[in-house]
Design a protein around this motif. Structure first.
Motif, PDB file in Angstrom:
ATOM      1  N   PRO A   1       0.818  -1.416  -0.315  1.00 35.09           N
ATOM      2  CA  PRO A   1      -0.031   0.250  -0.061  1.00 35.09           C
ATOM      3  C   PRO A   1       0.931   0.940  -0.268  1.00 35.09           C
ATOM      4  N   PRO A   2       0.012   2.538  -0.635  1.00 34.41           N
ATOM      5  CA  PRO A   2       1.222   3.477  -0.186  1.00 34.41           C
ATOM      6  C   PRO A   2       1.938   3.583   0.891  1.00 34.41           C
ATOM      7  N   SER A   3       0.677   3.279   2.285  1.00 35.23           N
ATOM      8  CA  SER A   3       1.920   2.902   3.026  1.00 35.23           C
ATOM      9  C   SER A   3       1.451   2.274   4.493  1.00 35.23           C
ATOM     10  N   GLY A   4       1.703   1.279   4.804  1.00 36.33           N
ATOM     11  CA  GLY A   4       1.743   0.567   6.180  1.00 36.33           C
ATOM     12  C   GLY A   4       1.942  -0.768   5.118  1.00 36.33           C
ATOM     13  N   ALA A   5       1.863  -1.118   6.187  1.00 39.77           N
ATOM     14  CA  ALA A   5       2.299  -2.515   6.019  1.00 39.77           C
ATOM     15  C   ALA A   5       1.980  -3.643   4.668  1.00 39.77           C
ATOM     16  N   PRO A   6       2.761  -4.746   4.702  1.00 39.68           N
ATOM     17  CA  PRO A   6       1.963  -4.502   3.492  1.00 39.68           C
ATOM     18  C   PRO A   6       0.392  -5.261   3.421  1.00 39.68           C
ATOM     19  N   LEU A   7      -0.413  -6.055   2.933  1.00 41.19           N
ATOM     20  CA  LEU A   7      -1.499  -6.983   2.217  1.00 41.19           C
ATOM     21  C   LEU A   7      -1.266  -7.857   1.710  1.00 41.19           C
ATOM     22  N   ALA A   8      -1.832  -9.217   2.757  1.00 40.02           N
ATOM     23  CA  ALA A   8      -1.434 -10.522   2.197  1.00 40.02           C
ATOM     24  C   ALA A   8      -2.246 -10.713   1.001  1.00 40.02           C
ATOM     25  N   LEU A   9      -1.786 -11.491   0.461  1.00 39.14           N
ATOM     26  CA  LEU A   9      -3.203 -12.366  -0.852  1.00 39.14           C
ATOM     27  C   LEU A   9      -2.717 -13.657  -1.074  1.00 39.14           C
ATOM     28  N   PRO A  10      -3.896 -14.592  -1.313  1.00 40.04           N
ATOM     29  CA  PRO A  10      -3.589 -15.719  -1.433  1.00 40.04           C
ATOM     30  C   PRO A  10      -1.812 -15.619  -2.393  1.00 40.04           C
ATOM     31  N   VAL A  11      -1.426 -17.320  -1.707  1.00 35.67           N
ATOM     32  CA  VAL A  11      -0.069 -17.852  -2.801  1.00 35.67           C
ATOM     33  C   VAL A  11      -0.477 -18.318  -4.318  1.00 35.67           C
ATOM     34  N   LEU A  12      -0.141 -17.839  -4.945  1.00 39.80           N
ATOM     35  CA  LEU A  12       0.393 -18.382  -6.366  1.00 39.80           C
ATOM     36  C   LEU A  12       0.405 -19.643  -7.053  1.00 39.80           C
ATOM     37  N   PRO A  13      -0.470 -19.549  -8.255  1.00 32.41           N
ATOM     38  CA  PRO A  13      -0.359 -20.901  -8.669  1.00 32.41           C
ATOM     39  C   PRO A  13       1.165 -21.083  -9.639  1.00 32.41           C
ATOM     40  N   VAL A  14       1.916 -22.348 -10.207  1.00 32.37           N
ATOM     41  CA  VAL A  14       2.958 -22.089 -10.633  1.00 32.37           C
ATOM     42  C   VAL A  14       2.661 -23.524 -11.490  1.00 32.37           C
ATOM     43  N   ASN A  15       3.786 -23.800 -12.125  1.00 29.34           N
ATOM     44  CA  ASN A  15       4.127 -24.355 -13.822  1.00 29.34           C
ATOM     45  C   ASN A  15       2.290 -24.077 -14.638  1.00 29.34           C
ATOM     46  N   GLY A  16       1.711 -22.906 -15.244  1.00 32.43           N
ATOM     47  CA  GLY A  16       1.014 -22.887 -16.077  1.00 32.43           C
ATOM     48  C   GLY A  16      -0.522 -22.962 -15.223  1.00 32.43           C
ATOM     49  N   GLY A  17      -0.374 -22.844 -14.151  1.00 33.84           N
ATOM     50  CA  GLY A  17      -1.396 -22.846 -13.412  1.00 33.84           C
ATOM     51  C   GLY A  17      -2.143 -21.209 -13.265  1.00 33.84           C
ATOM     52  N   GLU A  18      -3.591 -20.941 -12.819  1.00 41.34           N
ATOM     53  CA  GLU A  18      -4.408 -19.527 -13.527  1.00 41.34           C
ATOM     54  C   GLU A  18      -5.163 -20.043 -12.253  1.00 41.34           C
ATOM     55  N   ARG A  19      -4.822 -18.577 -11.245  1.00 41.97           N
ATOM     56  CA  ARG A  19      -6.150 -17.924  -9.916  1.00 41.97           C
ATOM     57  C   ARG A  19      -6.528 -17.604 -10.424  1.00 41.97           C
ATOM     58  N   ARG A  20      -7.686 -17.291  -9.820  1.00 40.16           N
ATOM     59  CA  ARG A  20      -8.612 -15.959  -9.871  1.00 40.16           C
ATOM     60  C   ARG A  20      -9.094 -15.373  -8.548  1.00 40.16           C
ATOM     61  N   PHE A  21      -8.612 -14.126  -7.672  1.00 44.80           N
ATOM     62  CA  PHE A  21      -9.741 -14.257  -6.356  1.00 44.80           C
ATOM     63  C   PHE A  21     -10.099 -12.819  -6.367  1.00 44.80           C
ATOM     64  N   ALA A  22     -11.279 -12.519  -5.625  1.00 45.49           N
ATOM     65  CA  ALA A  22     -11.728 -11.365  -5.832  1.00 45.49           C
ATOM     66  C   ALA A  22     -11.199 -10.344  -4.326  1.00 45.49           C
ATOM     67  N   LEU A  23     -10.583  -9.224  -4.631  1.00 42.66           N
ATOM     68  CA  LEU A  23     -10.316  -8.343  -3.457  1.00 42.66           C
ATOM     69  C   LEU A  23     -11.631  -7.697  -2.803  1.00 42.66           C
ATOM     70  N   ASP A  24     -11.571  -7.052  -1.668  1.00 43.73           N
ATOM     71  CA  ASP A  24     -12.210  -6.394  -0.475  1.00 43.73           C
ATOM     72  C   ASP A  24     -12.304  -5.149  -0.683  1.00 43.73           C
ATOM     73  N   ALA A  25     -12.820  -4.127  -0.604  1.00 42.41           N
ATOM     74  CA  ALA A  25     -12.816  -3.326  -0.178  1.00 42.41           C
ATOM     75  C   ALA A  25     -10.963  -2.536  -0.138  1.00 42.41           C
ATOM     76  N   GLU A  26     -10.879  -2.683   0.794  1.00 44.99           N
ATOM     77  CA  GLU A  26      -9.959  -2.411   1.342  1.00 44.99           C
ATOM     78  C   GLU A  26      -7.969  -2.387   0.732  1.00 44.99           C
ATOM     79  N   GLN A  27      -8.833  -3.993   0.358  1.00 49.05           N
ATOM     80  CA  GLN A  27      -7.744  -4.349  -0.790  1.00 49.05           C
ATOM     81  C   GLN A  27      -7.426  -3.997  -1.832  1.00 49.05           C
ATOM     82  N   ALA A  28      -8.744  -3.562  -2.974  1.00 53.53           N
ATOM     83  CA  ALA A  28      -8.781  -2.804  -3.859  1.00 53.53           C
ATOM     84  C   ALA A  28      -8.420  -0.961  -3.721  1.00 53.53           C
ATOM     85  N   ARG A  29      -8.570  -0.696  -3.030  1.00 55.07           N
ATOM     86  CA  ARG A  29      -8.692   0.459  -2.749  1.00 55.07           C
ATOM     87  C   ARG A  29      -7.417   0.685  -2.651  1.00 55.07           C
TER      88      ARG A  29
END
Lengths: 234, 165
Positions: A164-192
């Motif tokens: 974020p512009p200031s403050g601690a990093p916000l956690a998101l899920p772990v990432l796919p590997v090996n050609g995988g794909e993942r979609r997740f919805a951000l909540d309002a705070e994360q998106a902002r």
């Protein structure tokens, strides 16, 4: 190369791409292109710039007759004898096609569901392709596609974070590997936060992600979100 | 996704655009079909040549198609001259995309193309979208060949200066 040759070459490159360089002069220029890397770059410059004309003016689209596709299929069916000798070539070609199609078909039109607002490319300098490409869609979905990252180290996971512009990093899920794909919805705070700061990072964590809610392992990638048009190859 | 299925998806998605572009340049369906075919075969074999300095992948594909169309235009011209002794007949006419619509919309562009002088912009757009040669442009616009050549050259130089400003 003398300065005026340089200018002349750039003008020839412009006319080559535009199409007004014709006939014998065009043939000669094409032979010269094979020999000069600088001239090739001059041509690519104009291919990129004039290509934007396609986006800015109304374009006529028309579906070609089905026989065109049938002819393409027929011309491209593999010959069994060739396959036995050059087994590696189809693999390399297949990878190139898959990569091309992947990047070519990614962006929906503005306003469509799935329209991509921003793209972040996680890539190490000198790597042949990005590890991950991450899209922030209009509806605040984050779509992550693993490209160049083959496998994760044993017992570990790659975790995504919003910076974020200031403050601690916000956690998101772990990432796919090996050609995988993942979609997740951000909540309002994360998106902002993501839209404000436009930065993402990847850290190497224990399997399942950081146990502390903040990065506990090394940051291995970071990237800025940019407009899709600023990532021409992605 | 297997590469064959991916390739077909690419064809289904992009071929209408490429076919439309070829029709604007060649004004003839059978030749436009040939070029679309050659283009996708070339894409299949040269997908590894694509890199981001060529622009977007679609842009790269369009470039392949356009260059092939320009090669076909040269053959069209040569055939016409050989057959009838006439130069520059059908290709002087505007294509399916309405010319006046395209030109009137081009004034509204807020990027560097929109900032060009009208005659430079017109000649560049007609060359780009309809594949008109210097000679054909000169005939269409009723101006000497040298004048049209210099509009194009100055226009491209102004374009570059604007882009890099």
């Amino acid at each position: 190369m003398k300065p005026d040759h340089n200018r002349r070459n750039k003008m020839l490159a412009a006319e080559y791409v535009l199409g007004t360089l014709r006939a014998g002069a065009r043939r000669r220029f094409e032979r010269w292109l094979l020999e000069s890397a600088e001239l090739r770059r001059d041509v690519w410059y104009w291919e990129r710039r004039l290509g934007r004309l396609q986006e800015s003016l109304p374009v006529m689209e028309q579906t070609p007759p089905e026989r065109v596709w049938r002819n393409i299929r027929r011309r491209l069916s593999p010959e069994p004898a060739r396959r036995a000798r050059d087994w590696w070539r189809p693999l390399a070609a297949a990878a190139a096609i898959a990569a091309l199609v992947f990047v070519a078909l990614r962006f929906g039109a503005p306003g469509e569901r799935g329209h991509i607002d921003f793209v972040a490319v996680m890539k190490k300098a000198g790597a042949p392709e990005p590890a991950w490409v991450i899209d922030l869609e209009h509806d605040d979905s984050l779509v992550v596609r693993a490209l160049g990252i083959g496998r994760k180290p044993s017992g570990k996971d790659f975790q995504l974070w919003i910076l974020p512009p200031s403050g601690a990093p916000l956690a998101l899920p772990v990432l796919p590997v090996n050609g995988g794909e993942r979609r997740f919805a951000l909540d309002a705070e994360q998106a902002r936060s993501l839209r404000a700061g436009r930065r993402l990072a990847v850290s190497l964590e224990p399997r399942g992600g950081s146990p502390t809610g903040e990065p506990s392992g090394p940051v291995v990638y970071s990237a800025r979100l940019r407009a899709p048009a600023d990532h021409p190859g992605v | 996704m297997g590469d064959n299925a991916a390739f077909e998806r690419l064809y289904r998605q992009c071929s209408p655009r490429l076919y439309g572009i070829c029709l604007q340049l060649l004004r003839e369906g059978a030749e436009a079909e040939d070029v679309v075919q050659e283009t996708f075969i070339r894409i299949w074999h040269s997908a590894g040549d694509y890199h981001e300095e060529r622009g977007s992948p679609l842009n790269w594909m369009i470039t392949i198609a356009r260059y092939r169309c320009l090669d076909h235009l040269r053959r069209q011209q040569v055939d016409l001259r050989a057959r009838s002794g006439l130069v520059g007949t059908d290709n002087d006419q505007p294509g399916p995309l309405d010319m006046s619509q395209m030109l009137s919309q081009s004034r509204l562009l807020d990027d560097c193309i929109g900032k060009l002088e009208e005659r430079q912009r017109t000649s560049i757009l007609m060359a780009y979208f309809h594949g008109l040669s210097h000679g054909q442009l000169a005939r269409r616009m009723g101006k000497p060949l040298g004048t049209v050549k210099s509009w194009i050259r100055r226009g491209m130089m102004d374009l570059r200066r604007c882009i890099e400003a």
